[in-house]
Design an enzyme around this catalytic site. Structure first.
Site, mmCIF file in Angstrom:
data_model
loop_
_atom_site.group_PDB
_atom_site.id
_atom_site.type_symbol
_atom_site.label_atom_id
_atom_site.label_comp_id
_atom_site.label_asym_id
_atom_site.label_seq_id
_atom_site.Cartn_x
_atom_site.Cartn_y
_atom_site.Cartn_z
ATOM 1 N N LYS A 105 28.991 44.306 32.015
ATOM 2 C CA LYS A 105 29.941 42.942 31.857
ATOM 3 C C LYS A 105 29.012 41.674 32.316
ATOM 4 O O LYS A 105 27.684 41.917 32.779
ATOM 5 C CB LYS A 105 30.974 43.195 33.129
ATOM 6 C CG LYS A 105 31.989 44.077 32.430
ATOM 7 C CD LYS A 105 33.357 43.925 33.186
ATOM 8 C CE LYS A 105 34.301 44.920 32.389
ATOM 9 N NZ LYS A 105 35.356 45.499 33.159
ATOM 10 N N ARG A 156 33.943 53.440 35.724
ATOM 11 C CA ARG A 156 34.199 53.409 34.248
ATOM 12 C C ARG A 156 32.964 52.836 33.602
ATOM 13 O O ARG A 156 32.476 51.504 33.876
ATOM 14 C CB ARG A 156 35.402 52.364 33.957
ATOM 15 C CG ARG A 156 35.850 52.341 32.633
ATOM 16 C CD ARG A 156 36.925 51.194 32.484
ATOM 17 N NE ARG A 156 37.445 51.318 31.159
ATOM 18 C CZ ARG A 156 36.870 50.270 30.120
ATOM 19 N NH1 ARG A 156 36.013 49.497 30.385
ATOM 20 N NH2 ARG A 156 37.628 50.270 28.939
HETATM 21 N N1 HH2 Z 1 37.150 46.921 31.547
HETATM 22 C C1 HH2 Z 1 37.424 46.776 30.153
HETATM 23 C C2 HH2 Z 1 38.520 47.484 29.353
HETATM 24 N N2 HH2 Z 1 39.296 48.060 30.489
HETATM 25 N N3 HH2 Z 1 40.097 49.016 32.459
HETATM 26 C C3 HH2 Z 1 39.982 49.061 33.789
HETATM 27 N N4 HH2 Z 1 40.956 49.725 34.409
HETATM 28 N N5 HH2 Z 1 38.895 48.332 34.503
HETATM 29 C C4 HH2 Z 1 38.106 47.579 33.857
HETATM 30 O O1 HH2 Z 1 36.981 47.095 34.490
HETATM 31 C C5 HH2 Z 1 38.131 47.644 32.259
HETATM 32 C C6 HH2 Z 1 39.222 48.280 31.907
HETATM 33 C C7 HH2 Z 1 36.478 45.793 29.493
HETATM 34 O O2 HH2 Z 1 35.546 46.701 28.871
HETATM 35 P P1 HH2 Z 1 35.553 47.248 27.291
HETATM 36 O O3 HH2 Z 1 36.504 48.353 27.347
HETATM 37 O O4 HH2 Z 1 33.948 47.739 27.032
HETATM 38 O O5 HH2 Z 1 35.744 46.088 26.556
HETATM 39 P P2 HH2 Z 1 36.810 45.502 25.613
HETATM 40 O O6 HH2 Z 1 38.090 45.252 26.358
HETATM 41 O O7 HH2 Z 1 36.307 44.330 25.129
HETATM 42 O O8 HH2 Z 1 37.023 46.478 24.472
#
Ligand code: HH2
Length: 288
Positions: free
Chosen positions: A233, A267
């Site tokens: 992040k 995660r």
């Molecule tokens: N972060 C992201 C997505 N989902 N869910 C939870 N519970 N906690 C988090 O910190 C979290 C999440 C963002 O990461 P990523 O899935 O890689 O990115 P994107 O939302 O752009 O697909």
């Protein structure tokens, strides 16, 4: 999977078996690793890489081999930086349909990362066993009902439409999570099925994300398992400038400290390295 409403009205799909995966994992007495599987064109660190179903399934299989305890599949970027494209239900399902049933067969529970109750219901019908809502049951009014009806675990994450550097972020997180827990209780979601997440990078300045990890232990007062998603992040870039795919060191540092501060689940996009780091941290801790 294309008929989510059927699942909602079909009590046969609601079994106690769906409740177990989280309890069983948490009873292992070690940090649980959730591997990220984004079937999106625009996720901030891996957008487009796993849009092709066979590549997505192969990546999921690799993460399981590397030690992922849960796979978190998302078909809409939740990117908190204001530029994620909102995806209609049909498109989210079109991305999930060819991937989710196969991923659900890999031997670890799958969580569905969605803000839409209809997508959550359809994904549960297709084999997902946990719901991950980055708006903590506060965006889609039908979400809490879907979770309650299926009696599945839910990750309730803190979020804000925009970051405000002037606020006390820990107070805001606690207030938000308190509201989510009230919604959960009203809807009949069992407390044992709830995981809380301060939402690293969501509606927070980089400093506030760091504060949320540093003061994570305060959230233990809720008496529920905590999840941290710091992987790749932007707050890492603010401390040590690097593009998303060059933030592994920062991600691991954040996750190890989060576990020390009470996180039960992390995660991550980088399962093998995270598993290794957490094992080393545990070995060193136990040799004190
Ligand atoms: N972060 C992201 C997505 N989902 N869910 C939870 N519970 N906690 C988090 O910190 C979290 C999440 C963002 O990461 P990523 O899935 O890689 O990115 P994107 O939302 O752009 O697909």
């Amino acid at each position: 999977m294309s008929l989510p409403d059927q699942t909602l009205s079909n009590p046969a799909s609601v079994g106690t078996d769906t409740i177990r995966p989280l309890a069983r994992l948490l009873a292992l007495g070690r940090p649980i690793v959730m591997g990220v599987l984004n079937v999106t064109p625009d996720s901030f660190s891996d957008g487009g890489r796993f849009l092709d179903p066979s590549r997505a399934i192969e990546h999921a299989r690799r993460m399981v081999g590397e030690g992922a305890d849960i796979l978190d599949i998302g078909a809409e970027s939740t990117r908190p930086y204001g530029d994620a494209v909102s995806v209609p239900f049909e498109e989210e399902m079109r991305r999930l349909d060819p991937v989710l049933p196969a991923v659900a067969e890999l031997g670890v529970p799958v969580s569905i990362d969605t803000m839409k109750a209809k997508v959550a219901a359809a994904a549960l019908a297709a084999g997902a066993r946990i719901v991950n809502d980055v708006w903590g049951l506060q965006r889609d009014p039908a979400m809490a009902g879907v979770v309650a009806e299926h009696a599945v675990p839910v990750v309730i994450m803190h979020n804000r439409a925009a970051a405000d550097p002037a606020i006390d972020i820990m107070a805001d997180i606690k207030e938000f999570l308190g509201r989510s827990l009230a919604i959960a209780a009203r809807s009949g979601i069992a407390r044992k099925n709830i995981v809380l997440d301060p939402g690293i990078g969501f509606g927070k300045t980089p400093e506030q994300s760091i504060t949320a990890i540093a003061r994570l232990a305060e959230l233990k007062a809720f008496g529920l398992p905590l999840l941290i998603g710091a992987s790749r992040k932007r707050f890492i870039d603010k401390v040590s400038p690097a593009l998303p795919n060059r933030r592994l060191g920062g991600s691991i540092a954040a996750h190890v400290i989060a576990v020390d501060n009470g996180a039960a689940i992390v995660r991550t996009h980088d399962v093998a390295e995270t598993v290794q780091a957490l094992k080393l941290a545990a070995a060193i801790r136990s040799a004190r």
